[in-house]
Design a protein around this motif. Structure first.
Motif, short mmCIF file in Angstrom:
data_model
loop_
_atom_site.label_atom_id
_atom_site.label_comp_id
_atom_site.label_asym_id
_atom_site.label_seq_id
_atom_site.Cartn_x
_atom_site.Cartn_y
_atom_site.Cartn_z
N ASP A 1 -2.17 -8.01 -5.33
CA ASP A 1 -1.75 -7.96 -3.69
C ASP A 1 -3.50 -9.51 -3.14
O ASP A 1 -4.52 -9.60 -3.55
CB ASP A 1 -3.02 -6.61 -3.06
CG ASP A 1 -3.05 -7.32 -1.17
OD1 ASP A 1 -2.66 -8.51 -1.13
OD2 ASP A 1 -3.87 -6.79 -0.46
N LYS B 1 0.76 -1.00 0.20
CA LYS B 1 0.00 -0.34 -0.11
C LYS B 1 1.18 1.06 0.17
O LYS B 1 0.75 2.47 -0.72
CB LYS B 1 -0.74 -0.05 1.29
CG LYS B 1 -2.24 -0.80 0.85
CD LYS B 1 -2.82 -0.70 2.00
CE LYS B 1 -4.61 -1.65 1.37
NZ LYS B 1 -5.35 -1.65 2.25
N ARG C 1 -0.38 8.23 -10.92
CA ARG C 1 -1.25 6.28 -10.25
C ARG C 1 -1.74 6.22 -11.87
O ARG C 1 -2.10 4.97 -11.83
CB ARG C 1 -2.14 6.80 -9.34
CG ARG C 1 -1.17 6.76 -7.28
CD ARG C 1 -2.69 7.29 -7.00
NE ARG C 1 -1.99 7.23 -6.02
CZ ARG C 1 -3.03 7.42 -4.74
NH1 ARG C 1 -4.07 8.01 -4.90
NH2 ARG C 1 -2.04 7.50 -3.23
N GLN C 2 -1.31 6.87 -12.50
CA GLN C 2 -2.41 6.69 -13.90
C GLN C 2 -1.76 5.30 -14.59
O GLN C 2 -1.81 4.70 -15.55
CB GLN C 2 -2.47 7.70 -14.62
CG GLN C 2 -3.55 8.33 -13.79
CD GLN C 2 -3.60 10.04 -14.83
OE1 GLN C 2 -3.71 9.81 -16.22
NE2 GLN C 2 -4.49 11.03 -14.24
N MET D 1 -3.46 -2.57 -10.81
CA MET D 1 -3.72 -3.31 -9.10
C MET D 1 -4.35 -4.16 -9.09
O MET D 1 -5.64 -3.61 -9.20
CB MET D 1 -4.00 -2.24 -7.78
CG MET D 1 -3.54 -2.91 -6.69
SD MET D 1 -3.11 -2.44 -4.83
CE MET D 1 -2.88 -3.38 -4.43
N ARG E 1 -1.29 11.93 -9.23
CA ARG E 1 -2.76 11.26 -9.59
C ARG E 1 -1.75 10.93 -10.95
O ARG E 1 -2.30 9.82 -11.22
CB ARG E 1 -3.69 12.23 -9.91
CG ARG E 1 -4.25 12.84 -8.50
CD ARG E 1 -5.55 12.08 -8.63
NE ARG E 1 -6.24 12.73 -7.38
CZ ARG E 1 -6.73 13.46 -6.13
NH1 ARG E 1 -6.12 14.19 -6.68
NH2 ARG E 1 -6.32 13.47 -5.19
N LEU F 1 -1.58 4.64 -0.91
CA LEU F 1 -2.29 4.01 -0.11
C LEU F 1 -2.09 4.86 1.11
O LEU F 1 -2.96 5.08 1.63
CB LEU F 1 -3.01 3.22 -0.56
CG LEU F 1 -3.94 2.53 -1.89
CD1 LEU F 1 -4.32 1.04 -2.23
CD2 LEU F 1 -5.33 3.64 -2.21
N VAL G 1 1.78 1.49 -3.42
CA VAL G 1 0.65 2.74 -4.47
C VAL G 1 0.24 3.92 -4.02
O VAL G 1 -0.75 4.35 -4.49
CB VAL G 1 -0.57 1.09 -4.81
CG1 VAL G 1 0.41 0.36 -5.25
CG2 VAL G 1 -0.78 1.15 -3.54
N PHE H 1 -6.96 -6.24 -6.43
CA PHE H 1 -6.81 -6.56 -5.34
C PHE H 1 -7.22 -7.83 -5.31
O PHE H 1 -7.24 -8.79 -5.67
CB PHE H 1 -7.66 -5.45 -4.68
CG PHE H 1 -7.25 -3.91 -5.06
CD1 PHE H 1 -6.73 -3.17 -3.76
CD2 PHE H 1 -7.57 -3.13 -5.72
CE1 PHE H 1 -6.64 -2.34 -3.51
CE2 PHE H 1 -6.80 -1.57 -6.11
CZ PHE H 1 -7.00 -2.03 -4.64
#
Lengths: 246, 255
Positions: free
Chosen positions: B162, B45, B77-78, B82, B74, B50, B48, B84
């Motif tokens: 994850d 996390k 992040r594009q 991910m 931002r 978070l 990434v 989950f």
């Protein structure tokens, strides 16, 4: 201290919410979806409750003013005033806090516990802006229409109740609802509605967004959201009434 | 390349990551393993974005996370995809809408172009004729594949997973493992997988990082993990009789 922390966190949340949408076409799509979910789907319950509340107010007033010295047109007058000033904006907002508030809180809360909000954030999306801003715009612009309808239906409900029970004459009622009409009261009711609409969209969103845990916590957050939204509506109602009418 | 230097993270005064440093290379399947509570998920996390690390540096191809503005974050992040643990698919959207969502947000493409891309990635993860189904109508393995399709639809430079195999049967888990490895090599992505599944570790873990109590205890490949003498790794990885016997056989064979 804990309450202060929540208040602070709520305003920090609002700062994130009021940002320029990242993509207008997606925002527009979300906005229409929220207008349908939060506004149009509440039409039925608001119509039903306001009509019957208006009817009950008229009947109660008629039963309590049986003195020959009190004119019958006061029934229409009292129904109109109570519907416009309180029952439509405040009572209906508390109803909406229950219906819409629990929906907002549980839908955002479920997204949180199933990592859907994390997925938005990882993509580089401002999740608060994406999820909450359309809800605020939808409620703030749509609820005044809904509450105006509630005012009309409540007064109409009083008329229907009176004519069906024969407790008063329709001419008296119609004279009463036209008597001493002040447009400022409508303005006052709509100002209150806009403020309450904002509260109905944001407090449940706050409770849903920051939920931690699983489905049980989402349920708890939903209950808390409805309680706090109702409390804030009642408190703001008091302050707004004093500010705008006193 | 992702470079992680001296990463620290604590929650309410309890340290979870205590100075983790490592690098992740392009086209390599990197795996993070460790016991529950060892800090794997927090580490992922932090990578990434978070969680914000308390100290340390995460550098994405020369871009230090501490020096990026919110907007640059931002944009970074594009470039991240991910997968989950639970899929994190939007349950009110169909499979097609789920995968198209990042494109709608960030790509200036026509609907038909987006649809072509969606169908391409769905084919890539061996899923067809599911465009109009909702996530709840799919099996766990199919949901994971849709999640992978959504993660790669924007051609990410970095892919984080994850526990991609949790709750899947062994066959489906192998399919997902191979899919991630193929995609990593094909698109030269930096892939980091957080896993408990020792089969996956042995199969596709080209670089394995073992975390213990928030510290990087061991680092190596899936070949090296067979011959390591690190007691903590041996106790964790070869905790089952089957794996212990496999290791003994491997060591006997290689002597």
């Amino acid at each position: 201290m804990n309450y202060l922390r929540h208040v602070g966190k709520y305003f920090i949340m609002l700062r994130q919410v009021f940002r320029k949408p990242q993509k207008w076409s997606v925002f527009r799509e979300m906005l229409f979806r929220e207008i349908e979910d939060l506004g149009l789907k509440s039409l039925g319950i608001i119509t039903f409750i306001s009509f019957f509340v208006g009817g009950v107010v008229a009947i109660q007033t008629a039963l309590n003013v049986d003195s020959p010295f009190i004119p019958k047109y006061l029934i229409g007058f009292a129904t109109k005033r109570s519907m416009i000033l309180e029952f439509a904006p405040t009572f209906m907002s508390v109803i909406l806090a229950g219906k819409v508030g629990s929906y907002i809180s549980s839908s955002i809360g479920t997204m949180r516990v199933t990592e859907q909000i994390d997925a938005l954030e990882v993509m580089g999306i401002n999740s608060l802006n994406y999820l909450v801003l359309p809800k605020i715009i939808a409620t703030v612009f749509f609820y005044p229409l809904l509450i105006s309808l509630a005012m009309f239906l409540g007064i109409f409900g009083g008329y229907v109740a009176g004519t069906l029970t024969g407790l008063f004459f329709s001419e008296d009622y119609l004279y009463g609802i036209r008597l001493d009409f002040d447009p400022y009261y409508i303005q006052y009711a709509l100002i209150k509605t806009v403020v309450f609409a904002f509260v109905i969209a944001t407090i449940p969103a706050y409770h849903g967004y920051y939920v931690k845990g699983g489905s049980l916590e989402v349920g708890r957050a939903s209950t808390q959201a409805v309680v706090w939204t109702s409390v804030v509506i009642i408190l703001l109602n008091y302050f707004l009434t004093q500010m705008l009418l006193a | 390349m992702i470079e992680v230097t001296d990463l620290y993270k604590e929650f309410k005064g309890i340290p979870v990551l205590k100075g983790v440093s490592t690098t992740f290379e392009k086209g390599v399947t990197n795996m993070i393993i460790g016991q529950s509570g060892s800090g794997k998920t927090v580490f992922l996390k932090c990578l990434v974005g978070l969680h914000i690390p308390d100290s340390g540096i995460i550098c994405f191809d020369g871009r230090k996370h501490t020096e990026l503005t919110i907007k640059e974050h931002r944009l970074l992040r594009q470039e991240i995809g991910m997968v989950f643990q639970g899929g994190a698919l939007y349950d009110s959207l169909t499979v097609e809408e789920n995968i198209m969502f990042p494109l709608k947000m960030f790509a200036d493409q026509s609907f038909s172009e987006m649809l072509d891309r969606v169908n391409f990635v769905l084919k890539r993860v061996n899923l067809e004729d599911v465009n109009n189904k909702f996530p709840a109508e799919l099996s766990g393995g199919m949901q994971k594949r849709v999640s992978i399709a959504r993660a790669i639809v924007m051609n990410p430079k970095y892919l984080f997973c994850d526990e991609p195999n949790s709750g899947l049967d062994p066959n489906t888990a192998t399919v997902i493992d191979n899919l991630i490895k193929e995609i990593t090599e094909e698109y030269q992505i930096i892939t980091v997988i957080n896993s408990h599944d020792m089969n996956s570790v042995m199969e596709i873990g080209e670089k394995i990082i073992f975390l213990k109590d928030g510290v990087k205890e061991w680092e190596g490949s899936n070949k090296e993990i067979f011959i390591t003498e690190n007691e903590a790794v041996v106790n964790f990885v070869y905790s089952s009789n089957l794996f212990r016997k496999v290791r003994e056989a491997y060591l006997k064979e290689t002597k």
